[in-house]
Design a protein around this motif. Structure first.
Motif, PDB file in Angstrom:
ATOM      1  N   VAL A 368      -4.048   2.307  -2.302  1.00  0.00           N
ATOM      2  CA  VAL A 368      -4.817   1.265  -2.999  1.00  0.00           C
ATOM      3  C   VAL A 368      -5.508   0.353  -1.999  1.00  0.00           C
ATOM      4  O   VAL A 368      -6.699   0.044  -2.127  1.00  0.00           O
ATOM      5  N   GLU A 369      -4.796  -0.086  -0.997  1.00  0.00           N
ATOM      6  CA  GLU A 369      -5.382  -1.009  -0.022  1.00  0.00           C
ATOM      7  C   GLU A 369      -6.547  -0.383   0.722  1.00  0.00           C
ATOM      8  O   GLU A 369      -7.454  -1.087   1.186  1.00  0.00           O
ATOM      9  N   ASN A 370      -6.574   0.934   0.823  1.00  0.00           N
ATOM     10  CA  ASN A 370      -7.664   1.631   1.512  1.00  0.00           C
ATOM     11  C   ASN A 370      -8.783   2.068   0.578  1.00  0.00           C
ATOM     12  O   ASN A 370      -9.663   2.838   0.989  1.00  0.00           O
ATOM     13  N   GLY A 371      -8.732   1.609  -0.677  1.00  0.00           N
ATOM     14  CA  GLY A 371      -9.846   1.905  -1.578  1.00  0.00           C
ATOM     15  C   GLY A 371      -9.484   2.682  -2.815  1.00  0.00           C
ATOM     16  O   GLY A 371     -10.378   2.999  -3.618  1.00  0.00           O
ATOM     17  N   GLY A 372      -8.227   2.997  -3.043  1.00  0.00           N
ATOM     18  CA  GLY A 372      -7.821   3.730  -4.223  1.00  0.00           C
ATOM     19  C   GLY A 372      -7.650   2.826  -5.431  1.00  0.00           C
ATOM     20  O   GLY A 372      -7.890   1.615  -5.380  1.00  0.00           O
ATOM     21  N   ALA A 373      -7.234   3.419  -6.543  1.00  0.00           N
ATOM     22  CA  ALA A 373      -7.062   2.668  -7.784  1.00  0.00           C
ATOM     23  C   ALA A 373      -5.787   3.111  -8.480  1.00  0.00           C
ATOM     24  O   ALA A 373      -5.495   4.307  -8.561  1.00  0.00           O
ATOM     25  N   LEU A 459      -2.037  -9.675 -21.521  1.00  0.00           N
ATOM     26  CA  LEU A 459      -1.881  -8.290 -21.972  1.00  0.00           C
ATOM     27  C   LEU A 459      -2.548  -7.303 -21.013  1.00  0.00           C
ATOM     28  O   LEU A 459      -1.988  -6.255 -20.712  1.00  0.00           O
ATOM     29  N   LEU A 460      -3.721  -7.655 -20.537  1.00  0.00           N
ATOM     30  CA  LEU A 460      -4.447  -6.777 -19.605  1.00  0.00           C
ATOM     31  C   LEU A 460      -4.908  -7.634 -18.435  1.00  0.00           C
ATOM     32  O   LEU A 460      -5.638  -8.612 -18.613  1.00  0.00           O
ATOM     33  N   ILE A 461      -4.465  -7.248 -17.234  1.00  0.00           N
ATOM     34  CA  ILE A 461      -4.780  -7.993 -16.014  1.00  0.00           C
ATOM     35  C   ILE A 461      -5.455  -7.041 -15.032  1.00  0.00           C
ATOM     36  O   ILE A 461      -4.966  -5.925 -14.801  1.00  0.00           O
ATOM     37  N   LEU A 462      -6.584  -7.461 -14.468  1.00  0.00           N
ATOM     38  CA  LEU A 462      -7.329  -6.669 -13.494  1.00  0.00           C
ATOM     39  C   LEU A 462      -7.341  -7.398 -12.162  1.00  0.00           C
ATOM     40  O   LEU A 462      -7.492  -8.624 -12.115  1.00  0.00           O
ATOM     41  N   ASP A 463      -7.188  -6.637 -11.086  1.00  0.00           N
ATOM     42  CA  ASP A 463      -7.132  -7.263  -9.770  1.00  0.00           C
ATOM     43  C   ASP A 463      -7.712  -6.323  -8.722  1.00  0.00           C
ATOM     44  O   ASP A 463      -7.720  -5.093  -8.894  1.00  0.00           O
ATOM     45  N   ARG A 464      -8.193  -6.929  -7.640  1.00  0.00           N
ATOM     46  CA  ARG A 464      -8.664  -6.180  -6.465  1.00  0.00           C
ATOM     47  C   ARG A 464      -7.675  -6.409  -5.340  1.00  0.00           C
ATOM     48  O   ARG A 464      -7.324  -7.562  -5.036  1.00  0.00           O
ATOM     49  N   VAL A 465      -7.240  -5.316  -4.721  1.00  0.00           N
ATOM     50  CA  VAL A 465      -6.278  -5.374  -3.622  1.00  0.00           C
ATOM     51  C   VAL A 465      -6.880  -4.634  -2.436  1.00  0.00           C
ATOM     52  O   VAL A 465      -7.091  -3.420  -2.505  1.00  0.00           O
ATOM     53  N   GLY A 466      -7.146  -5.391  -1.377  1.00  0.00           N
ATOM     54  CA  GLY A 466      -7.798  -4.754  -0.242  1.00  0.00           C
ATOM     55  C   GLY A 466      -9.128  -4.159  -0.661  1.00  0.00           C
ATOM     56  O   GLY A 466      -9.984  -4.820  -1.245  1.00  0.00           O
ATOM     57  N   GLU A 467      -9.302  -2.865  -0.395  1.00  0.00           N
ATOM     58  CA  GLU A 467     -10.509  -2.163  -0.801  1.00  0.00           C
ATOM     59  C   GLU A 467     -10.367  -1.503  -2.164  1.00  0.00           C
ATOM     60  O   GLU A 467     -11.319  -0.914  -2.670  1.00  0.00           O
TER      61      GLU A 467
END
Length: 679
Positions: A368-373, A459-467
């Motif tokens: 995830v930190e390198n760009g995955g989801a 209920l639904l949370i979206l976040d960006r982690v690293g890339e």
């Protein structure tokens, strides 16, 4: 005043001819029998037959009409190169003065600009329209003042008079142009796409063999190359991102060339993913697992790998492993060696059971930190002691479970922030959505809460982690909507948007700036989670900048319409967002061919024996020539006088009135009777 003999027969001409023949036979019979009155018989028959034809003498009062000369003046974009426009205007004024000085001559001047859209110079269309408005019997000539570069030759009309082309430009003109031979509309991300282009020198070119070429992808720094002139060049290019990619090719202006407007070309290619690779990890079979599987399998662009734990380690039923028809899943290969091949990993009600060691989950965190989801669809397992939150994945989770499971009915709702987020914006009909029956209570740590549920909890949370990106759906009840429970809801659309946002599809970015081009205008679109945005700075192709204020048309979406003053690459920026867009055609027709030439028009001009003369040699003199004669020569052009007229009055005088016909016929008949009776 003119006069002529006309006839108004009482009987059809065949009947009169038959009667005349019968009378002639009678006269011939009299002559054969030697009757002395046969000449008188002949004159009597002639008078009677002539009376049937009713000859009259017609007099007309005529008013002569002037001749009309059509002068079509080309004022298109290619005519604005060098001194062509001034030369054309001077020649048009001189010709108009000379024509109007000729007695009985009128001039109709038709000015032709650029055609609508990118249709080029429409000379023949304008000429056809002008001819339709004038009587063809008065057209004495057609003069075209142009560089000969027209784009509607197939609409050339049939001309009643000679057409002359007075050519602008100079014999020593030359121009360099860049032509894109092959450019696809779509290309696959991660794979090179081959573009074919060519640099050509037209006219009296200096004879260069190689020239520099600059390539600019998506508004980035240009890359320089050297390419041969007059040869097709194939260039492999890899698109940097999905969605619209603008690529600009250009070659520097050369000394002495007509224009540098055709030294650049814009190519707009949509970047698409070949296949979206998704890994679905289901902790145990349940109704929601089928929903995820059906959603992902329904999309033909998705490659799905589904990992379901059907026989957890704690299940001991005495069945020998050799008799089980289950296939051991290649967990090491997927989570250590090929994890980077996936665009999205979904954990659906998964809990730690020792099947995926901590090193595997730690690798997922690095992924995830390198760009995955990663998307977590949480069930009761997320609130238990075996929750995947209590693993290396806790470092990337946007919320922490409180260990409480809310087992009560509630209606999911879009938050105020969610109304601005592209994942949940525009999900209409919230008041009629069906209820969900379970929710995991979580405390948000990071990210944006776009949906809320029971007790107004996240209920639904979206976040960006690293890339990369992480989403947490704190319920496993989305499948109730797909079953139509209490009316259902937009389950497929919500999950589709969620999955595509995780995979960084450009149309679902919450902070984005882009433009949609239509001709020379663009619709500027800015999407943001903020309540207001600043003005967009537009950098035009000539380097000038301009600020445009946007208007909010829906929550989180701001737009404005901008009319671009010229063809080329425009750069947009607002805050940290920027974009590029190309306006106008990749290769405008007006600049595809810029060297003045009469080759295309020669067949139409030769049909009426006209000519092609260069204005560089001076404005030719004008002569009157007869129809069918050569209408152009060295230093002169011709018009054909039509001698048209308008009839003002018509009078007819009968040559044989009824009384005269009766008198003459009676006299000849009685004379013949008396002459033959005296015998």
């Amino acid at each position: 005043m003119t006069g002529q003999l006309v006839f108004d027969p009482l009987l059809p001409w065949p009947a009169i001819a038959a009667l005349g023949l019968l009378a002639a036979l009678g006269v011939a019979l009299a002559l054969w029998r030697g009757l002395r009155g046969w000449p008188l018989r002949f004159f009597a028959a002639f008078v009677l037959v002539a009376a049937l034809a009713q000859p009259s003498f017609q007099e007309e009062d005529r008013a002569p009409l002037s001749d009309i000369v059509l002068m079509v003046v080309d004022q298109s974009a290619s005519q604005r190169l060098a001194d062509r426009l001034s030369v054309t205007e001077d020649a048009a004024e001189t010709l108009q003065a000379r024509l109007e000085a000729r007695p009985g001559t009128e001039v109709r001047r038709i000015e032709v600009g650029d055609g609508s859209g990118d249709s080029g110079t429409q000379l023949m269309t304008a000429l056809s329209s002008a001819l339709a408005e004038e009587p063809r019997g008065r057209i004495a000539g057609v003069f075209l003042l142009s560089d000969g570069r027209l784009h509607d030759l197939e609409r050339a009309p049939t001309l009643p008079a000679p057409m002359q082309l007075l050519l602008t430009g100079h014999e020593d003109d030359w121009d360099r142009r860049l032509v894109v031979r092959n450019a696809p509309a779509f290309a696959i991300l991660g794979e090179p796409v081959t573009l074919s282009l060519r640099i050509e020198d037209d006219g009296a070119a200096p004879g260069a063999t190689q020239v520099p070429l600059n390539i600019e992808v998506g508004g980035g720094e240009p890359q320089g190359f050297t390419v041969p002139v007059g040869e097709d060049v194939e260039l492999p290019i890899e698109l940097p991102h999905g969605g619209l990619n603008v690529i600009r090719f250009s070659t520097p202006p050369a000394d002495g060339e007509l224009t540098d407007r055709n030294n650049a070309a814009l190519v707009q290619i949509n970047g698409v993913r070949d296949r979206l690779r998704v890994l679905l990890v289901s902790g145990e079979p349940h109704a929601g697992g089928r929903t995820w599987r059906n959603l992902l399998k329904s999309d033909s662009s998705v490659d799905l790998v589904h990992f379901t734990i059907l026989r957890p380690p704690e299940k001991q039923d005495g069945v020998p492993v050799t008799e089980l028809s289950l296939i051991a899943f290649p967990t090491r290969e997927l989570f250590l060696e090929k994890i980077d091949d996936f665009d999205l990993i979904i954990f659906d009600r998964y809990k730690r059971r020792g099947i995926l060691p901590s090193i595997y989950l730690d690798n997922v965190r690095n992924y995830v930190e390198n760009g995955g989801a990663v998307l977590v669809a949480a069930g009761p397992d997320f609130a238990s002691a075996d929750s995947i939150y209590r693993s290396p994945l806790a470092d990337i989770m946007p919320a922490e479970p409180t260990a409480r499971v809310i087992d009560e009915g509630y209606r999911p709702a879009v938050t105020e922030l969610g109304e601005r987020h592209p994942v949940t914006a525009g999900l209409d009909g919230a008041d009629s959505w069906g209820r969900w029956l379970r929710q995991i209570e979580v405390d948000p740590l990071e990210g944006e809460v776009v949906m809320s549920g029971a007790e107004d909890r996240p209920l639904l949370i979206l976040d960006r982690v690293g890339e990369g990106r992480v989403a947490l759906l704190a319920s496993d009840q989305a499948w109730l909507w797909s079953r139509g429970f209490e009316g259902g809801g937009p389950q497929l659309e919500l999950l589709r948007r969620l999955a595509h946002w995780m995979m960084k599809e450009p149309e679902l970015e919450e902070e984005a700036l882009w433009a949609e081009a239509t001709g020379q205008s663009m619709r500027i679109i800015r999407r943001t989670l903020d309540e207001r945005v600043g003005a967009v700075t537009i950098t035009r192709p000539d380097g000038e900048t301009e600020d445009v204020t946007l208007t909010e048309i829906s929550p989180g979406r701001f737009e404005a319409i901008y009319e671009g003053p010229e063809i080329g690459l425009y750069r947009l920026s607002e805050g940290a967002q920027d974009a590029v867009i190309g306006l106008g055609p990749a290769a405008p027709k007006e600049f595809e061919q810029t060297i003045a030439s009469g080759t295309a028009l020669k067949p139409a001009i030769a049909a009426m024996r006209g000519g092609v003369l260069r204005l560089q040699e001076g404005v030719p003199s004008i002569r009157a020539v007869a129809a069918g004669r050569p209408a152009a020569g060295r230093g002169w052009i011709g018009i054909t006088p039509r001698e048209a007229y308008q009839t003002m009055d018509v009078r007819q005088i009968p040559l044989l009135p009824a009384w005269l016909t009766l008198l003459l016929a009676s006299a000849f008949i009685i004379g013949a009777w008396l002459r033959e009776g005296r015998r």
